[in-house]
Design an enzyme around this catalytic site. Sequence first.
Site, PDB file in Angstrom:
ATOM      1  N   ASP A  39      -8.911   8.952  -1.499  1.00 32.79           N
ATOM      2  CA  ASP A  39      -7.529   9.365  -1.766  1.00 32.79           C
ATOM      3  C   ASP A  39      -7.220  10.639  -0.981  1.00 32.79           C
ATOM      4  O   ASP A  39      -8.044  11.553  -0.895  1.00 32.79           O
ATOM      5  CB  ASP A  39      -7.330   9.607  -3.271  1.00 32.79           C
ATOM      6  N   ILE A  40      -6.032  10.698  -0.410  1.00 27.12           N
ATOM      7  CA  ILE A  40      -5.639  11.834   0.423  1.00 27.12           C
ATOM      8  C   ILE A  40      -5.437  13.113  -0.404  1.00 27.12           C
ATOM      9  O   ILE A  40      -5.513  14.218   0.129  1.00 27.12           O
ATOM     10  CB  ILE A  40      -4.355  11.479   1.210  1.00 27.12           C
ATOM     11  N   ASN A  97      -2.208   2.125 -11.881  1.00 19.75           N
ATOM     12  CA  ASN A  97      -0.852   2.424 -12.342  1.00 19.75           C
ATOM     13  C   ASN A  97       0.056   1.259 -11.976  1.00 19.75           C
ATOM     14  O   ASN A  97      -0.024   0.739 -10.862  1.00 19.75           O
ATOM     15  CB  ASN A  97      -0.352   3.711 -11.689  1.00 19.75           C
ATOM     16  N   GLU A 105       3.088   4.757  -7.305  1.00 21.61           N
ATOM     17  CA  GLU A 105       3.854   5.269  -6.158  1.00 21.61           C
ATOM     18  C   GLU A 105       3.744   4.397  -4.918  1.00 21.61           C
ATOM     19  O   GLU A 105       4.634   4.428  -4.070  1.00 21.61           O
ATOM     20  CB  GLU A 105       3.406   6.705  -5.834  1.00 21.61           C
ATOM     21  N   VAL A 106       2.650   3.683  -4.777  1.00 24.25           N
ATOM     22  CA  VAL A 106       2.463   2.853  -3.583  1.00 24.25           C
ATOM     23  C   VAL A 106       2.464   1.376  -4.009  1.00 24.25           C
ATOM     24  O   VAL A 106       1.653   0.970  -4.853  1.00 24.25           O
ATOM     25  CB  VAL A 106       1.143   3.210  -2.855  1.00 24.25           C
ATOM     26  N   HIS A 110      -3.694  -0.944  -6.148  1.00 26.35           N
ATOM     27  CA  HIS A 110      -4.862  -0.112  -5.891  1.00 26.35           C
ATOM     28  C   HIS A 110      -5.477   0.291  -7.216  1.00 26.35           C
ATOM     29  O   HIS A 110      -4.771   0.575  -8.179  1.00 26.35           O
ATOM     30  CB  HIS A 110      -4.517   1.138  -5.068  1.00 26.35           C
TER      31      HIS A 110
HETATM   32  P1  5GP Z   1      -0.340   5.666  -7.563  1.00 25.03           P
HETATM   33  O1  5GP Z   1       0.453   6.750  -8.213  1.00 25.03           O
HETATM   34  O2  5GP Z   1       0.530   4.706  -6.773  1.00 25.03           O
HETATM   35  O3  5GP Z   1      -1.269   4.980  -8.505  1.00 25.03           O
HETATM   36  O4  5GP Z   1      -1.304   6.394  -6.542  1.00 25.03           O
HETATM   37  C1  5GP Z   1      -1.101   6.484  -5.176  1.00 25.03           C
HETATM   38  C2  5GP Z   1      -2.232   7.291  -4.606  1.00 25.03           C
HETATM   39  O5  5GP Z   1      -2.226   7.130  -3.201  1.00 25.03           O
HETATM   40  C3  5GP Z   1      -2.127   8.797  -4.876  1.00 25.03           C
HETATM   41  O6  5GP Z   1      -3.302   9.219  -5.555  1.00 25.03           O
HETATM   42  C4  5GP Z   1      -1.980   9.402  -3.486  1.00 25.03           C
HETATM   43  O7  5GP Z   1      -2.639  10.642  -3.349  1.00 25.03           O
HETATM   44  C5  5GP Z   1      -2.571   8.338  -2.586  1.00 25.03           C
HETATM   45  N1  5GP Z   1      -2.000   8.286  -1.259  1.00 25.03           N
HETATM   46  C6  5GP Z   1      -0.683   8.288  -0.928  1.00 25.03           C
HETATM   47  N2  5GP Z   1      -0.512   8.209   0.391  1.00 25.03           N
HETATM   48  C7  5GP Z   1      -1.755   8.158   0.934  1.00 25.03           C
HETATM   49  C8  5GP Z   1      -2.242   8.062   2.280  1.00 25.03           C
HETATM   50  O8  5GP Z   1      -1.501   8.031   3.249  1.00 25.03           O
HETATM   51  N3  5GP Z   1      -3.593   8.026   2.442  1.00 25.03           N
HETATM   52  C9  5GP Z   1      -4.454   8.065   1.393  1.00 25.03           C
HETATM   53  N4  5GP Z   1      -5.752   8.015   1.659  1.00 25.03           N
HETATM   54  N5  5GP Z   1      -4.041   8.146   0.112  1.00 25.03           N
HETATM   55  C10 5GP Z   1      -2.706   8.193  -0.121  1.00 25.03           C
END
Ligand code: 5GP
Length: 128
Positions: A39-40, A97, A105-106, A110
């Site tokens: 994770d970034i 999530n 968010e994505v 995942h």
């Molecule tokens: P969500 O809230 O969708 O469950 O989590 C999305 C996750 O993706 C977050 O923890 C965020 O830090 C990670 N993330 C978002 N953009 C990127 C990216 O470009 N690269 C990586 N490695 N992680 C990302």
Amino acid sequence: MPIDATKPYDDSNIFAKILRGEIPSTRVYDDEWAHAFEDINPQAEIHTLVIPKGHYVSWDDFSAHASAEEIAGFVRAVGEVARRKGLVEPGYRLMANIGGHGHQEVPHLHVHIFGGEPLGPMICKHWK
Ligand code: 5GP
């Protein structure tokens, strides 16, 4: 901003770009069914993301529409990544999530793997 997990899959999302190798990531694992990367913005000592190779918006989409092979391959990959990270002992946490209340968010499924330190209670009760 959380996504609407009921929308159709859009392959312009950031994780689709990572899968296609269009943007960089720190690769942890890859097989026929899944890809894992760091994770970034890590929220624990170890914070790794595992995504299916197939185009699924969320856990809801995946659990409803993925084939038995895809589901088995993805679930096994999540476990394999955690084992390779040495997390089975002392333990770790998985999180997926989904949609607005889940604060996804994505819009590509995942699973978060958290570990490497004590993680505290399951959900923060004072997040607001
Ligand atoms: P969500 O809230 O969708 O469950 O989590 C999305 C996750 O993706 C977050 O923890 C965020 O830090 C990670 N993330 C978002 N953009 C990127 C990216 O470009 N690269 C990586 N490695 N992680 C990302």
